[in-house]
Scaffold this motif. Structure first.
Motif, short mmCIF file in Angstrom:
data_model
loop_
_atom_site.label_atom_id
_atom_site.label_comp_id
_atom_site.label_asym_id
_atom_site.label_seq_id
_atom_site.Cartn_x
_atom_site.Cartn_y
_atom_site.Cartn_z
N ARG A 113 40.19 49.98 44.22
CA ARG A 113 38.99 49.20 43.90
C ARG A 113 39.38 47.85 43.31
O ARG A 113 40.09 47.78 42.30
CB ARG A 113 38.11 49.97 42.92
N LEU A 114 38.95 46.79 43.96
CA LEU A 114 39.16 45.43 43.46
C LEU A 114 38.05 44.55 44.02
O LEU A 114 38.18 43.97 45.11
CB LEU A 114 40.54 44.91 43.87
N GLU A 115 36.94 44.48 43.30
CA GLU A 115 35.82 43.66 43.73
C GLU A 115 34.98 43.27 42.52
O GLU A 115 35.01 43.95 41.49
CB GLU A 115 34.97 44.38 44.76
N HIS A 116 34.28 42.18 42.64
CA HIS A 116 33.43 41.71 41.55
C HIS A 116 32.53 40.60 42.06
O HIS A 116 32.88 39.86 42.98
CB HIS A 116 34.28 41.18 40.38
N ASP A 117 31.35 40.51 41.49
CA ASP A 117 30.42 39.42 41.78
C ASP A 117 30.14 39.25 43.26
O ASP A 117 29.96 38.14 43.76
CB ASP A 117 30.95 38.10 41.20
N GLY A 118 30.11 40.36 44.01
CA GLY A 118 29.87 40.30 45.44
C GLY A 118 31.04 39.81 46.25
O GLY A 118 30.90 39.55 47.45
N LEU A 119 32.22 39.67 45.64
CA LEU A 119 33.42 39.19 46.31
C LEU A 119 34.43 40.31 46.44
O LEU A 119 34.58 41.14 45.55
CB LEU A 119 34.04 38.04 45.51
N THR A 120 35.17 40.33 47.57
CA THR A 120 36.21 41.32 47.81
C THR A 120 37.48 40.62 48.28
O THR A 120 37.42 39.50 48.80
CB THR A 120 35.77 42.36 48.87
N PRO A 121 38.66 41.23 48.10
CA PRO A 121 39.91 40.54 48.47
C PRO A 121 40.04 40.36 49.98
O PRO A 121 39.58 41.18 50.76
CB PRO A 121 40.99 41.47 47.93
N TRP A 122 40.70 39.25 50.36
CA TRP A 122 40.94 39.01 51.79
C TRP A 122 42.44 38.92 52.10
O TRP A 122 42.92 39.57 53.00
CB TRP A 122 40.21 37.74 52.23
N HIS A 123 43.19 38.13 51.35
CA HIS A 123 44.65 38.10 51.44
C HIS A 123 45.20 38.21 50.02
O HIS A 123 44.59 37.68 49.09
CB HIS A 123 45.15 36.82 52.11
N VAL A 124 46.36 38.86 49.87
CA VAL A 124 46.82 39.17 48.52
C VAL A 124 48.34 38.99 48.41
O VAL A 124 49.07 39.19 49.37
CB VAL A 124 46.42 40.62 48.15
N ASP A 125 48.78 38.57 47.22
CA ASP A 125 50.19 38.56 46.87
C ASP A 125 50.34 39.31 45.55
O ASP A 125 49.75 38.92 44.54
CB ASP A 125 50.73 37.14 46.73
N VAL A 126 51.11 40.42 45.56
CA VAL A 126 51.30 41.24 44.37
C VAL A 126 52.75 41.12 43.90
O VAL A 126 53.68 41.13 44.72
CB VAL A 126 50.97 42.72 44.64
N GLN A 127 52.95 40.99 42.59
CA GLN A 127 54.28 40.93 42.01
C GLN A 127 54.33 41.75 40.72
O GLN A 127 53.33 41.86 40.01
CB GLN A 127 54.70 39.49 41.72
N TRP A 128 55.51 42.31 40.44
CA TRP A 128 55.76 43.01 39.18
C TRP A 128 56.20 41.97 38.15
O TRP A 128 57.08 41.16 38.42
CB TRP A 128 56.82 44.08 39.37
N ILE A 129 55.57 41.98 36.98
CA ILE A 129 55.86 41.03 35.91
C ILE A 129 56.60 41.80 34.80
O ILE A 129 55.98 42.45 33.96
CB ILE A 129 54.57 40.38 35.37
N PRO A 130 57.93 41.75 34.80
CA PRO A 130 58.69 42.64 33.92
C PRO A 130 58.47 42.40 32.43
O PRO A 130 58.45 43.36 31.65
CB PRO A 130 60.15 42.38 34.31
N ASP A 131 58.29 41.13 31.99
CA ASP A 131 58.15 40.91 30.56
C ASP A 131 56.78 41.28 30.03
O ASP A 131 56.55 41.27 28.82
CB ASP A 131 58.51 39.47 30.19
N ARG A 132 55.86 41.64 30.93
CA ARG A 132 54.54 42.13 30.53
C ARG A 132 54.31 43.58 30.97
O ARG A 132 53.26 44.14 30.70
CB ARG A 132 53.44 41.23 31.11
N SER A 133 55.29 44.13 31.71
CA SER A 133 55.20 45.52 32.20
C SER A 133 53.90 45.78 32.94
O SER A 133 53.20 46.77 32.71
CB SER A 133 55.35 46.51 31.03
N GLU A 134 53.57 44.89 33.86
CA GLU A 134 52.36 45.06 34.66
C GLU A 134 52.49 44.32 35.97
O GLU A 134 53.36 43.47 36.15
CB GLU A 134 51.13 44.55 33.90
N TYR A 135 51.63 44.69 36.91
CA TYR A 135 51.55 43.99 38.19
C TYR A 135 50.47 42.92 38.10
O TYR A 135 49.44 43.10 37.44
CB TYR A 135 51.20 44.98 39.31
#
Length: 447
Positions: free
Chosen positions: A312-334
């Protein structure tokens, strides 16, 4: 430059026809420059505009099939694209400047004429852009247009120019040129084709098109993996690998799905046996669909992938179309950077960031990273973009792609911006006050 002298012997005799009437002599052809003269470019890099000549007869008609000899002085090389003129009487070549700064000269010899092209080679120094300033970028794409889309970033610290972007040209929205290409930079502003690399990295398909490159480096091995999407009836993710960024393996298919149901694959390598691939499912209707959603696949080797899990990734009537995901090690999150789709349209108006502790549960930041119209080259669309956050640093580098509709066509460009982490992750805002005016044209085919 070596001087070329062409001596042509012409007989003064008049050729008679069988009836004793003189035949009209064949029109004499001449050659002239159409494009590419008087450029300024970076040392050891191809000039952004192709060299192009035209051959015409005395009546101004194109001369097809005329041989062309291309060459340059000792400081650089010319790579012919057309050894003979085409049906329109034109021929072109790519000029790669040498290592020496200053004036350079190339030439073409055709139809008895020797034509000189001139350029100036410079060392283009890079400097960080000021925080919050969006700077347009230039790319010497293999097609000569400089129009680009789908940038994806990878850090290769052992290289002197250790920042890489994979992207595709997209001149006038022509998918035939949408082929994965590679560029390098010392800090992320001036992008050049790496030494030894010939773009595109993969050949064009016989039909259909390629798009959505995603570049992955395995730091424990030091090699590069390039995933990209083939749209040939269905959606197929292909993989090619390289140990040096110059020589690439034969592509092989690793994931398939029905058309529009596997967009923008984004792969993260966490370590041996731990691979993740996010992508967007645009439903069978694609741009016409009322929604889209994020999916996640997992793999132990980066080649055999499991079934997708819907996220699930949507808000305000908007949904994802193209995406770039990265792991952020100093924050321990994507982090996921995505351009958002409105129902029934792919002319995406805004770019957003979302965060996740595990790659499956996402919290979108409803304050846009970028909206269309933020600068003229992105007047009507902001599209697939990429980013890099150095562990421990206070800023984030973002490389954007987007377009404007001008003179009846879409023009696609790239840009760079440096933002503070705190600014990028600022608290959410109320999007109800943000109004997206429809563009003057909708995308019929989208990258």
């Amino acid at each position: 430059m070596r001087a070329w002298v062409l001596i042509v012997a012409v007989s003064a005799a008049v050729v008679l026809s069988g009836c004793g009437e003189p035949l009209e002599p064949a029109p004499t052809a001449h050659a002239f420059i159409r494009a590419g003269d008087r450029q300024i470019g970076a040392t050891n890099q191809p000039l952004p505009i192709l060299l192009e000549i035209a051959v015409r007869d005395q009546r101004g008609r194109p001369v097809a099939g005329a041989p062309v000899r291309w060459g340059s002085d000792a400081n650089g090389r010319v790579e012919p694209i057309d050894p003979n003129t085409d049906r329109a009487g034109n021929a072109s070549a790519r000029w790669v400047l040498g290592a020496t700064t200053g004036p350079a000269e190339a030439y073409a010899v055709a139809a008895g004429d020797s034509i000189a092209f001139h350029a100036e080679a410079r060392v283009l120094e890079e400097a960080k852009p000021p925080l919050g300033v969006i700077a347009p970028l230039g790319f010497a794409t293999f097609d000569g247009s400089g129009e680009v889309v789908h940038p994806d970033f990878a850090l290769v610290p052992e290289r002197s120019a250790g920042r890489l972007l994979a992207l595709t040209p997209y001149p006038n929205g022509n998918a035939a040129y949408e082929l994965p290409s590679l560029f390098e930079s010392a800090i992320g502003v001036t992008w050049r084709v790496p030494a030894g690399v010939v773009n595109p990295l993969v050949p064009a398909p016989a039909f259909g098109h390629l798009s959505d490159p995603d570049l992955v480096r395995r730091p424990d091995v030091g090699d590069l993996w390039l995933y990209y999407r083939a749209v040939i009836g269905d959606n197929t993710v292909l993989l090619t690998r390289s140990s040096d960024g110059v020589s690439w393996s034969a592509p092989r298919a690793v994931v398939r799905a029905p058309n529009h149901e596997l967009l923008s694959p984004s792969v993260v390598y966490r370590g041996p046996g731990d691979w993740l691939m996010w992508s967007v499912n645009g439903e069978a209707a694609g741009c016409s669909a009322s929604r889209s959603w994020l999916e996640l696949r997992r793999s132990v080797d980066g080649e055999a992938w499991g079934a997708p899990v819907r996220l699930r990734l949507e808000h305000d009537g908007l949904t994802p179309w193209h995406v770039d995901v990265q792991w952020i090690p100093d924050r321990s999150e994507y982090w996921a950077l995505y351009n958002a789709k409105q129902p029934g349209s792919c002319t995406t108006p805004a770019l957003f960031l979302a965060t996740s502790p595990n790659g499956t549960d996402w919290t979108p930041i409803r304050r846009p990273v970028l909206v269309k119209g933020a600068l003229p080259i992105f007047e009507h669309i902001v599209y697939r973009s990429t980013f890099h956050h150095e562990p421990g640093s206070s800023d984030v580098w973002l490389w954007y792609s987007g377009a404007r509709f001008a003179t009846g066509r879409w023009v696609w460009r790239g840009a760079v911006e440096r933002r503070l982490v705190g600014d990028l992750l600022a608290p959410a805002s109320d999007l109800r006050t943000l109004r997206f005016v429809p563009p003057p044209s909708e995308l019929i085919d989208w990258p």
